[in-house]
Design a protein around this motif. Structure first.
Motif, PDB file in Angstrom:
ATOM      1  N   GLU A  95       0.967  -1.062  -0.207  1.00  0.00           N
ATOM      2  CA  GLU A  95      -0.028  -0.070  -0.057  1.00  0.00           C
ATOM      3  C   GLU A  95       0.749   1.318   0.016  1.00  0.00           C
ATOM      4  N   VAL A  96       0.527   2.278  -0.560  1.00  0.00           N
ATOM      5  CA  VAL A  96       1.069   3.655  -0.468  1.00  0.00           C
ATOM      6  C   VAL A  96       0.489   4.363   0.576  1.00  0.00           C
ATOM      7  N   ARG A  97       1.766   4.688   1.770  1.00  0.00           N
ATOM      8  CA  ARG A  97       1.391   5.274   2.877  1.00  0.00           C
ATOM      9  C   ARG A  97       1.641   6.741   2.465  1.00  0.00           C
ATOM     10  N   ARG A  98       2.683   7.191   1.894  1.00  0.00           N
ATOM     11  CA  ARG A  98       3.126   8.573   1.535  1.00  0.00           C
ATOM     12  C   ARG A  98       3.736   8.628   0.100  1.00  0.00           C
ATOM     13  N   GLN A  99       3.580  10.105  -0.235  1.00  0.00           N
ATOM     14  CA  GLN A  99       4.698  10.464  -1.504  1.00  0.00           C
ATOM     15  C   GLN A  99       5.034  11.883  -1.272  1.00  0.00           C
ATOM     16  N   THR A 100       6.078  12.015  -1.701  1.00  0.00           N
ATOM     17  CA  THR A 100       6.625  13.516  -1.399  1.00  0.00           C
ATOM     18  C   THR A 100       7.447  13.618  -2.826  1.00  0.00           C
ATOM     19  N   PRO A 101       7.172  14.818  -3.476  1.00  0.00           N
ATOM     20  CA  PRO A 101       6.208  15.770  -3.432  1.00  0.00           C
ATOM     21  C   PRO A 101       4.791  15.063  -4.174  1.00  0.00           C
ATOM     22  N   ALA A 102       3.551  15.713  -4.032  1.00  0.00           N
ATOM     23  CA  ALA A 102       2.285  15.220  -4.783  1.00  0.00           C
ATOM     24  C   ALA A 102       2.248  15.732  -6.191  1.00  0.00           C
ATOM     25  N   ARG A 103       3.134  16.787  -6.566  1.00  0.00           N
ATOM     26  CA  ARG A 103       2.886  17.482  -8.000  1.00  0.00           C
ATOM     27  C   ARG A 103       4.380  17.618  -8.353  1.00  0.00           C
ATOM     28  N   VAL A 104       4.392  17.878  -9.805  1.00  0.00           N
ATOM     29  CA  VAL A 104       5.812  17.987 -10.407  1.00  0.00           C
ATOM     30  C   VAL A 104       5.651  19.006 -11.360  1.00  0.00           C
ATOM     31  N   GLN A 105       6.640  19.607 -11.825  1.00  0.00           N
ATOM     32  CA  GLN A 105       6.698  20.911 -12.739  1.00  0.00           C
ATOM     33  C   GLN A 105       7.588  20.147 -13.902  1.00  0.00           C
ATOM     34  N   GLY A 106       7.261  20.891 -15.108  1.00  0.00           N
ATOM     35  CA  GLY A 106       8.079  20.666 -16.186  1.00  0.00           C
ATOM     36  C   GLY A 106       7.526  21.698 -17.428  1.00  0.00           C
ATOM     37  N   PHE A 107       8.201  21.355 -18.580  1.00  0.00           N
ATOM     38  CA  PHE A 107       7.764  21.913 -19.530  1.00  0.00           C
ATOM     39  C   PHE A 107       7.566  21.101 -20.789  1.00  0.00           C
ATOM     40  N   LEU A 108       6.219  21.484 -21.373  1.00  0.00           N
ATOM     41  CA  LEU A 108       5.842  20.673 -22.590  1.00  0.00           C
ATOM     42  C   LEU A 108       5.938  21.264 -23.901  1.00  0.00           C
ATOM     43  N   ASP A 109       6.477  20.732 -24.946  1.00  0.00           N
ATOM     44  CA  ASP A 109       6.953  21.223 -26.172  1.00  0.00           C
ATOM     45  C   ASP A 109       6.574  20.499 -27.249  1.00  0.00           C
ATOM     46  N   THR A 110       6.966  20.767 -28.712  1.00  0.00           N
ATOM     47  CA  THR A 110       6.606  19.975 -29.779  1.00  0.00           C
ATOM     48  C   THR A 110       7.965  19.174 -30.024  1.00  0.00           C
ATOM     49  N   GLN A 111       7.710  17.852 -30.087  1.00  0.00           N
ATOM     50  CA  GLN A 111       8.922  16.945 -30.317  1.00  0.00           C
ATOM     51  C   GLN A 111       9.507  17.238 -31.698  1.00  0.00           C
TER      52      GLN A 111
END
Length: 294
Positions: free
Chosen positions: A130-146
């Motif tokens: 079971e998953v008890r905890r996760q850190t962080p809950a969100r991530v950042q990034g940059f989305l671009d055309t390949q």
């Protein structure tokens, strides 16, 4: 009134210590046996659960993008952080056999507009945990055309012995670099990893994408990822490295600064000539660099 009198009488009887003792010790053996069986069943049923422990894993984050049914070619860069800390709960044996790659941590960017994004990470625990905890809950990034570019492969080899002039061939001579557009645009060349080859030998070496400063560029994929480098020469030549010197300037000029590039050259000649050769000079009659009259 009679019902109330009967209830009061029964209550007084149950509160009588002698009656409570009699009822409590009635079939005492069977009661103790039932209690023992219940405790045993509880212990057996909860042994595994009570023996479970927690363990943390650094799990790499993968990106899911099904925008346009997956036909739209997009790529993600600058994912921060690139992994999340996941704490799982399960049996020690089950947790010991797990690797971070067995745990799924996904950020879904389907339908997210191109540019910077902040999205939640969904962690899927392997079976038996079971998953008890996760850190962080969100991530950042940059989305671009390949984007895909085709670049020539630049050969990079270890310094050859002084007494040889090796010749190499690279196959294939070109490679494609694909990835996020703003990352691929920083790639200026694709080079082979340095390889030391003996005469007539060949080796498969990986490719590295470099930027204008000669630093590796991450987040791009080279296709093919490796090339074959083959050394064509089969023997050594009489070669000698000598230093480059400048002629004396005219008497009417005075040298204020000198720069010679390269400072040495490799000369191929007959062995008897190489034995007498110590240096080479430039053929011009004036000294290079800034000059002025005395």
């Amino acid at each position: 009134m009679r019902a109330g009198s009967d209830l009061a009488a029964q209550l007084r009887r149950w509160l009588d210590p002698r009656h409570a003792w009699t009822r409590g010790t009635h079939n005492l053996g069977l009661k103790m046996l039932a209690l023992g069986v219940s405790l045993t069943l509880w212990v057996v049923a909860t042994t595994d659960r009570r023996a479970n422990v927690e363990q943390g894993f650094n799990v790499p984050v993968s990106v899911r993008d099904t925008t346009g049914s997956g036909e739209e070619k997009r790529a993600t860069s600058d994912l921060s952080p690139a992994s999340v800390r996941v704490t799982l709960w399960g049996s020690p044996d089950r947790l010991r056999e797990l690797q971070p790659e067995n745990i799924e941590a996904v950020v879904d960017v389907t339908g997210v507009p191109e540019g910077s994004f902040t999205q939640p990470v969904t962690v899927t625990a392997p079976s038996g945990t079971e998953v008890r905890r996760q850190t962080p809950a969100r991530v950042q990034g940059f989305l671009d055309t390949q984007v895909t570019r085709t670049l020539p492969v630049t050969l990079s080899v270890a310094s050859p012995p002084e007494a040889s002039v090796p010749r190499y061939v690279v196959s294939p001579a070109e490679a494609q670099v694909s990835g996020p557009g703003r990352v691929v645009s920083t790639v200026t060349r694709v080079v082979t990893s340095p390889a030391a080859l003996s005469a007539g030998a060949e080796r498969e070496v990986p490719l590295v994408a470099l930027d204008g400063a000669g630093l590796p560029v991450g987040g791009v994929k080279a296709t093919p990822s490796t090339v074959t480098v083959r050394r064509l020469d089969t023997g050594e030549l009489p070669v000698k490295t000598v230093r480059v010197v400048l002629n004396d300037p005219p008497a009417t000029l005075r040298v204020t600064s000198v720069s010679v590039q390269p400072s040495t050259v490799r000369v191929v000649a007959a062995p008897e000539l190489l034995g007498r050769l110590r240096e080479v000079g430039e053929p011009s009659r004036t000294a290079p660099g800034r000059t002025r009259r005395p």
